[in-house]
Design an enzyme around this catalytic site. Structure first.
Site, short mmCIF file in Angstrom:
data_model
loop_
_atom_site.label_atom_id
_atom_site.label_comp_id
_atom_site.label_asym_id
_atom_site.label_seq_id
_atom_site.Cartn_x
_atom_site.Cartn_y
_atom_site.Cartn_z
N HIS A 249 0.67 -1.63 -0.03
CA HIS A 249 -0.39 -0.02 -0.22
C HIS A 249 1.00 1.14 0.03
O HIS A 249 0.59 2.11 -1.22
CB HIS A 249 -0.66 0.14 1.30
CG HIS A 249 -2.12 1.49 1.24
ND1 HIS A 249 -2.97 0.98 0.59
CD2 HIS A 249 -1.58 2.61 1.71
CE1 HIS A 249 -3.61 2.34 1.35
NE2 HIS A 249 -2.86 2.98 1.63
N HIS A 253 2.12 4.61 -2.66
CA HIS A 253 1.52 5.95 -2.96
C HIS A 253 3.04 6.54 -3.20
O HIS A 253 3.37 7.79 -3.93
CB HIS A 253 1.38 6.74 -0.81
CG HIS A 253 0.21 6.55 -0.15
ND1 HIS A 253 -0.18 6.77 -1.03
CD2 HIS A 253 0.10 5.55 0.40
CE1 HIS A 253 -1.77 6.59 -0.70
NE2 HIS A 253 -1.84 5.71 0.62
#
Length: 540
Positions: A249, A253
């Protein structure tokens, strides 16, 4: 360079009866002593959450001076926007489900794409085209990236930590042109740290101990990722906090992705637990491929696709065929890219497979040799990478294929779908992964699950697709994440991120797609690595 932090906090959302079975950790025995010394801390939700403060913190409401209150309409709108992101019923009320999500640990980055907290101009939450995934407007200017460990998890051995991080990067490299290489000295593109409390980011980005903020990262081109070492990190199990899932995850970003409102997506703001044999969801694949394109993969050409042994269009006819399309002068009836990233263009009864240089050797073939049961002279074609189905449209009917086989019950009549007959083009738009159908000067958003046109459609092409002409002949999204529109010999390249036609377009389809170089016939059928600069993938 100023860095924009992305603080990440996760909720452990494990549904009863769906606990993931453990996989055997191939390197877990190396730190059994560590596991015996450290017990997993219990992650507790806070007893109360102030909804106003929460909505301000995550970008749904602007801050106000002490003593002032928000007007009811603004509050209802903010609550609905939060509920939309959380993928829960949009009631506009602080009901039980809403409060439960607000109480759950989660990612600390603001959810409203484009707020000033992310370092870019503040905008409204709901754009004209809602996205399943979010592109933050940042991307790396290169595809070969490096990473370096500045420290390691106290819960895992260095080998285990390296393995989890490697696998997290591989999720992204498997579906893009990106590569990731670890270095052990110097400055890497992505610097990785396991730290506690106040660390290199300063007090404003301090970690808060077990169960709160798990990690944070930075958008390109400063992709550093920091992990709170007060958490109990594990690998190959859903006990504690699974480092592999958290890191994957975070690296989303680091590569330029924001949060997704799709429950089940890796970039959904809340941690959803460990899943053995995890595969990157389609939502995240579409998002990252919009930024960096699809992986370079050579696919073999087909042979006798219908299996009857007679070729039946499997080879270019040896005798002149008056219906054989003229590659350099005929417009496309349709163009699409299948689930294996093969690009097909159709004209009349024939189909071309195209590569980065022109026409694949052995083409054209008859359409029925590849997609048995599909008629010639089609209006449009598109492959959905959500369902892995390919749709063909002609007149008042449409066909749905899985692979190269037509599905039972097809063709169907188009009249019950809300779509116009004889559509001009169909494609999946990279901005939100949805299917769009063009007809004349209008376009339609089509839900392939209900097989109905979305509410509020049709709309005018010129309003939302600036620079694209009406009455196009074909359209599709190519491997570089751009959408291409064709009309006659001209084609336009549309940037799905900026919502504009790229400079220098339109260009010639015959030269850049069919390998004609201005001649009436292709001067060479190119395959493999024989790639002249005039027809490279980048020149399209």
């Amino acid at each position: 360079m100023k860095r924009t932090a992305v603080s990440l906090v996760f909720a452990v959302l494990i549904c009863a009866g769906h606990a993931a079975p453990y996989e055997e950790d191939p390197i877990i025995n190396e730190d059994q002593e560590i596991r015996e010394k450290r017990a997993a801390p219990k992650i507790n939700r806070p007893a109360t959450v102030n909804p106003d403060e929460y909505l301000v913190k995550f970008g749904y409401l602007p801050p106000v001076k002490p003593g002032r209150q928000y007007d009811p309409n603004s509050m209802v709108s903010a609550i609905k926007n939060f509920q939309r992101m959380a993928d829960i019923p949009q009631t506009g009320l602080i009901d039980d489900k809403t409060m439960a999500m607000m109480q759950a640990p989660r990612c600390g980055v603001v959810d409203v794409e484009g707020t000033n907290k992310m370092g870019v101009k503040k905008t409204k939450f709901k754009s004209k085209r809602s996205k399943r995934y979010a592109i933050q407007g940042y991307k790396w200017s290169k595809t070969d990236l490096t990473y370096r460990f500045l420290s390691f998890s106290r819960d895992l051995t260095e080998r285990q930590t390296r393995d989890a991080i490697y696998r997290a990067f591989k999720l992204w490299s498997d579906v893009t042109k990106l590569t990731f290489t670890e270095i052990t000295y110097g400055t890497a593109d992505i610097m990785i740290e396991f730290v506690t409390r106040v660390h290199s980011d300063g007090p404003a980005a301090a970690f808060d101990g077990p169960g709160g903020v798990l990690a944070h990262a930075y958008f390109p081109e400063n992709g550093d990722a920091h992990f709170d070492d007060d958490e109990y990190y594990t690998v190959y199990k859903d006990e504690g906090t699974n480092l592999y899932i958290v890191a994957a995850h975070e690296f989303g970003h680091s590569l330029g992705l924001g949060h997704s409102s799709t429950l089940g997506a890796l970039m959904y703001p809340w941690y959803q637990g460990y899943v053995p044999n995890y595969e990157l969801p389609q939502d995240d694949i579409l998002g990252i491929q919009q930024l960096y394109g699809m992986p370079d993969t050579n696919r073999p050409g087909e042979g006798d696709e219908d299996g009857d042994g007679d070729g039946d269009g499997g080879e270019t006819p040896s005798k002149p065929d008056p219906n054989l399309p003229k590659a350099c002068t005929d417009p496309f009836d349709a163009i699409f890219m299948d689930i294996y990233s093969r690009t097909y263009a159709l004209r009349g009864k024939y189909i071309w497979q195209l590569n980065s240089n022109g026409i694949e050797q052995g083409f054209p073939k008859k359409i029925k040799a590849v997609y048995k049961g599909v008629p010639g002279n089609l209006n449009a074609a598109v492959t959905s990478h959500w369902t892995q189905r390919t749709y063909f449209f002609k007149g008042e009917r449409f066909w749905r294929f899985y692979g190269t086989s037509v599905e039972p019950g097809y063709p169907k009549n188009i009249k019950d779908t809300g779509l116009p007959k004889n559509p001009d083009a169909a494609f999946v738009w990279g901005g939100n992964g949805k299917l769009y159908i063009f007809k004349g000067a209008q376009y339609y958003e089509w839900d392939e699950y209900s097989q109905k046109v979305a509410d509020g459609y049709p709309k005018k092409i010129k309003t939302y697709w600036k620079g694209i002409p009406s009455k196009i002949s074909a359209a599709f999204r190519w491997e570089n994440g751009k959408t291409y529109f064709f009309k006659g010999d001209k084609y336009w390249r549309f940037d799905d991120a900026t919502l504009k036609v790229d400079k220098g377009y339109p260009k010639s389809k015959a030269i850049n797609w069919m390998g004609c170089d201005g001649a009436s016939t292709p001067n060479k059928l190119l395959t493999g690595g024989d790639r002249p600069l005039s027809r490279s993938a980048g020149s399209r």
